[in-house]
Structure formats: structure tokens, C-alpha cells
Design a protein around this motif. Structure first.
Motif: not given
Length: 242
Positions: A30-40
Motif C-alpha cells: 500500500a505504501l509503495g502504491f501511495a508513493a507512486l501516485v502521491a509523490v509529486p
């Protein structure tokens, strides 16, 4: 086939992962996916950071609970395995293409933003785009296969189900999970994500189930997506009138 190898981790081999350990792994996913979509980060080379985190965080979580045995996800990758990737990649293109054609007869389909973003880019930008997606697609395989193995462990080790029944449930759950992750990409078109993305996912998952080798499923995924990207790039850059 996978030469007698079983799936890792669901039955205590090559190492036992506890329920708490699987929660850590899923949190890493979940954190890996969040980093993919949320890190600008959109400019080179910082834009490579999100896909790298997408891969590194789940693998790091798995290494925390499985130690050096995290490598059990991966097997040798040579000419034979590339052939398997190629075969499953082509099968994914054919099956998802057929699903897309049939659904397209019933309803409009949302465009893939990654494909439309290739309009007007040059060869260097295309190369960087493909390099980023190479990393990201390995992450997408981890994001599917790790939950699949977690559900298989839950079904077999905790619910006492057979391996076959557990696999069916694990494939269904991981396919729904993968399809749901694509909902924002395709304007929340549920039928498109289930019918096209889900169909492609089943074939890609089958490539892992047959080979027990995440390199093979990642290779098939890359072949499928790069075919789409390169085809769109070629069409968009074709001379007018050809």
C-alpha cells in the motif's frame, strides 16, 4: 512448468511468515502504491523516484519478514523464460484486445493517460518514459503477486482450505484489487477496469502461476504495455497521409 517448485511463503516454505508479517508486507504494498501516485516529482531524474519506491518498499517489507528468502519470488531468467514472457505477453494483448473490442461496442472507453502523454514527445523522452514504466511494471507485479500469496496463505494456513481452492480465491481477490487500483486512471469506469484490465491481469497472473517466477510475469507485463505505448507513439508520429 515450474519444474516442481511450489509457490513461496504460503505454507512455511522457504520461511514461515506470520499473520503480522503478512500485514507488514501488505502495508508495504500500500505504501509503495501511495508513493507512486502521491509523490509529486515530474522532472528528470527525480521522476524515477516514485516507480523505484513502488518496487523498493514492498520488497523491503518482504525482506523484513522473510530475510534473504525474499528472493524466492524470482527465479532464473534466460532465453526460455523470455520466451514464456513473450508468449504470455502476446496472449495478454490478444485477450485484453478482444475484451476491449467487445466492451467498446457497448459503451465508450476512457483513454489511457500514459498513452495520450506520448503525443508530441521526442525519442529521448520516449526512452525515459519506457525506462520509468519498466520499473513501474515490476512494481505492478509485486502489487498483485504479494497480495495473491497473502490470500493463499490465509486460505490454506488459517481457513484450512485446499491449495486449489485457495488459489482460485487468491486470483479473484488480487485481480479485483489490481483492477480497482486502475479506476482513477480510467475515469472510474468499473466495467472497463474489470473487463479489460481485469482480463489482462488474469493472463499475467497465470504467467506467474505457471512459472512461479515474477520475472516472467513482469516481462509479459512489459511486453504488453510497451506494445501499446510504442504502437501509439508510432501512430502519433506517422507522416501525414500515410
Amino acid at each position: 512448468m515450474a519444474e516442481g517448485r511450489d509457490f513461496p511463503f504460503y505454507n512455511g516454505q522457504p520461511v514461515e511468515i506470520s499473520g503480522r508479517g503478512w500485514l507488514i508486507v501488505l502495508l508495504g504494498v500500500a505504501l509503495g502504491f501511495a508513493a507512486l501516485v502521491a509523490v509529486p516529482l515530474n522532472s528528470f531524474p527525480l521522476n524515477f523516484t516514485p516507480p523505484i519506491l513502488f518496487v523498493a518498499i514492498p520488497l523491503g517489507a518482504l525482506a523484513m519478514v522473510a530475510g534473504p528468502h525474499w528472493t524466492a519470488l524470482f527465479q532464473r531468467y534466460g532465453i526460455k523464460q523470455f520466451g514464456q514472457s513473450l508468449g504470455f505477453g502476446v496472449l495478454t494483448i490478444v485477450v485484453s484486445g478482444a475484451a476491449g473490442y467487445l466492451l467498446g461496442l457497448l459503451m465508450p472507453m476512457a483513454a489511457n493517460p500514459a498513452v495520450t502523454s506520448l503525443e508530441g514527445v521526442g525519442p529521448a523522452e520516449l526512452a525515459l518514459f519506457l525506462a520509468r514504466t519498466f520499473i513501474q511494471l515490476i512494481g505492478e507485479e509485486l502489487t498483485t503477486v504479494l497480495p495473491l500469496l497473502a490470500v493463499l496463505w490465509l486460505c490454506v494456513s488459517r481457513f484450512g482450505l485446499s491449495k486449489g481452492t485457495g488459489l482460485i480465491i487468491a486470483v479473484v481477490v488480487s485481480t479485483l484489487w489490481f483492477s480497482a487500483l486502475h479506476l482513477p486512471t480510467y475515469d472510474w469506469n468499473i466495467l472497463q477496469c474489470l473487463g479489460i484490465i481485469g482480463t489482462a491481469r488474469v493472463v499475467l497472473t497465470l504467467s506467474y502461476l505457471v512459472t512461479r517466477n515474477l520475472w516472467v510475469s513482469a516481462g509479459a507485463h512489459i511486453i504488453n504495455d510497451w506494445t501499446l505505448f510504442l504502437g501509439a507513439y508510432a501512430i502519433g508520429h506517422a507522416p501525414i497521409g500515410t
